[in-house]
Design an enzyme around this catalytic site. Structure first.
Site, PDB file in Angstrom:
ATOM      1  N   HIS A   1       0.844  -1.206   0.000  1.00  0.00           N
ATOM      2  CA  HIS A   1       0.000   0.000   0.000  1.00  0.00           C
ATOM      3  C   HIS A   1       0.880   1.257   0.000  1.00  0.00           C
ATOM      4  O   HIS A   1       0.580   2.233  -0.685  1.00  0.00           O
ATOM      5  CB  HIS A   1      -0.874   0.052   1.260  1.00  0.00           C
ATOM      6  CG  HIS A   1      -1.828  -1.084   1.396  1.00  0.00           C
ATOM      7  ND1 HIS A   1      -1.663  -2.089   2.317  1.00  0.00           N
ATOM      8  CD2 HIS A   1      -2.972  -1.370   0.731  1.00  0.00           C
ATOM      9  CE1 HIS A   1      -2.668  -2.938   2.233  1.00  0.00           C
ATOM     10  NE2 HIS A   1      -3.471  -2.545   1.271  1.00  0.00           N
TER      11      HIS A   1
ATOM     12  N   GLN B   1     -18.205  -6.532  -0.236  1.00  0.00           N
ATOM     13  CA  GLN B   1     -17.372  -7.326  -1.150  1.00  0.00           C
ATOM     14  C   GLN B   1     -16.941  -8.661  -0.526  1.00  0.00           C
ATOM     15  O   GLN B   1     -16.169  -9.398  -1.129  1.00  0.00           O
ATOM     16  CB  GLN B   1     -16.176  -6.516  -1.655  1.00  0.00           C
ATOM     17  CG  GLN B   1     -15.084  -6.233  -0.636  1.00  0.00           C
ATOM     18  CD  GLN B   1     -13.999  -5.340  -1.191  1.00  0.00           C
ATOM     19  OE1 GLN B   1     -14.197  -4.145  -1.405  1.00  0.00           O
ATOM     20  NE2 GLN B   1     -12.819  -5.901  -1.444  1.00  0.00           N
TER      21      GLN B   1
ATOM     22  N   LYS C   1       3.238  -9.378  -0.662  1.00  0.00           N
ATOM     23  CA  LYS C   1       2.756  -8.749   0.575  1.00  0.00           C
ATOM     24  C   LYS C   1       1.248  -8.665   0.538  1.00  0.00           C
ATOM     25  O   LYS C   1       0.659  -8.335  -0.497  1.00  0.00           O
ATOM     26  CB  LYS C   1       3.336  -7.347   0.711  1.00  0.00           C
ATOM     27  CG  LYS C   1       4.842  -7.376   0.871  1.00  0.00           C
ATOM     28  CD  LYS C   1       5.335  -6.364   1.853  1.00  0.00           C
ATOM     29  CE  LYS C   1       6.845  -6.418   1.904  1.00  0.00           C
ATOM     30  NZ  LYS C   1       7.384  -6.306   3.237  1.00  0.00           N
TER      31      LYS C   1
HETATM   32  O1  PAF Z   1      -8.064  -3.894  -2.948  1.00  0.00           O
HETATM   33  C1  PAF Z   1      -8.714  -3.546  -1.943  1.00  0.00           C
HETATM   34  O2  PAF Z   1      -8.171  -3.347  -0.847  1.00  0.00           O
HETATM   35  C2  PAF Z   1     -10.219  -3.354  -2.062  1.00  0.00           C
HETATM   36  O3  PAF Z   1     -10.784  -4.291  -2.906  1.00  0.00           O
HETATM   37  C3  PAF Z   1     -10.628  -1.922  -2.462  1.00  0.00           C
HETATM   38  C4  PAF Z   1     -10.138  -1.570  -3.845  1.00  0.00           C
HETATM   39  C5  PAF Z   1     -10.059  -0.925  -1.456  1.00  0.00           C
HETATM   40  C6  PAF Z   1     -12.151  -1.802  -2.452  1.00  0.00           C
HETATM   41  O4  PAF Z   1     -12.678  -2.079  -1.205  1.00  0.00           O
END
Ligand code: PAF
Length: 283
Positions: free
Chosen positions: A37, A60, A183
């Site tokens: 990230h 999701q 990671k």
């Molecule tokens: O990749 C992720 O962490 C998630 O799928 C996202 C893009 C933040 C959507 O919730």
């Protein structure tokens, strides 16, 4: 760096930045940030301002997935964002994002029909819906997504094109541990033995990448080899290994062209994904 929890606050801050003529980069995340990230946030500092969203998106996750146990630590994430150069964190509550009677979704056919789309029904509907909402809230010039979630990246690119959303999507390389494991926030679920075993995924994919480099053209042969290597690890259970076109996510039998070789593998109870993209061999 500011941390806000409401859509109204994000809109006020971003409106002010836009009045000053500043460009805005956006990194959507579900938190529990790692160097992967942070590499997206660092890349986003090519914009004048960078917004990071931290939101574990309930819609999701499937009913038997890890929504409840997904790691959450805003204090830790704040430090990681600051280190990497973010300007604003948007960390909404579930109710800020989804009204009780929420009923509008963004759904897709095509790139969502294979791989994780097949194995996690409804997952990409949840991803597309939340990412569209976040794009509407943050209104960034550019948004950054990791290549580790290669299908997600292809899906978001397709959604942005199909819905004419004015955001440039930037894909960024997979960041790996020293032994090659990609990671992931979910790596924290692994026991010591599982962590050692998990390296089999990246090792097997690396063997596959070399096979293509050395002229292998058959997806079947490639997948058989990767399968054999992963199956040699007793703690690993394959969910899928597939070769697909990197943009359309349609399965391919020939390895020429822009091919995504993607794997989802359970190590114990933890489902990990990894992949590589091959542009075909010269041989
Ligand atoms: O990749 C992720 O962490 C998630 O799928 C996202 C893009 C933040 C959507 O919730």
């Amino acid at each position: 760096m500011q941390i806000v929890k409401t859509i109204k606050e994000v809109r006020e801050i971003v409106t002010d930045w836009k009045k000053q003529g500043l460009t805005i980069g956006f990194v959507p995340t579900m938190g529990y940030l790692h160097e992967g990230h942070q590499s997206l946030i660092k890349r986003s500092t090519e914009n004048d301002r960078t917004v990071v969203s931290i939101f574990v998106n309930p819609i999701q996750f499937g009913p038997n997935e890890d929504f409840a146990s997904y790691p959450r630590d805003l204090e830790r994430d704040t430090k990681k964002c600051e280190e990497a150069g973010a300007d604003l964190i948007f960390a909404p509550s579930d109710s800020e994002m989804y009204a009780d009677d929420f009923s509008t979704y963004v759904d897709m056919t095509g790139p969502t029909d294979e791989l994780c789309g097949l194995k996690r029904p409804g997952h990409f509907k949840g991803v597309c819906t939340v990412v569209s909402k976040l794009f509407n809230i943050v209104t960034p010039d550019r948004a950054y997504f990791g290549q580790k979630d290669a299908q997600q990246l292809a899906v978001i690119k397709r959604m942005v094109r199909d819905l004419s959303i004015g955001v440039e999507i930037v894909g960024c390389p997979i960041i790996r541990e020293a032994d090659g494991l990609a990671k992931s926030s979910r790596n924290t679920y692994l026991s010591e033995d599982e962590r050692k075993a998990a390296v089999v995924i990246s090792k097997a994919l690396e063997t596959g990448r070399k096979m293509i480099e050395n002229g292998e053209k058959s997806a079947e042969t490639l997948i058989a080899k990767i399968t054999e290597l992963i199956q040699s690890e007793p703690l690993a259970k394959i969910d899928y290994i597939k070769a697909v076109d990197a943009d359309s996510i349609v399965p391919v039998s020939n390895l020429d062209g822009n091919v995504l070789v993607a794997a989802a593998v359970y190590i114990g109870k933890t489902r990990l994904i990894d992949n590589f993209i091959s542009e075909g061999s010269e041989k």
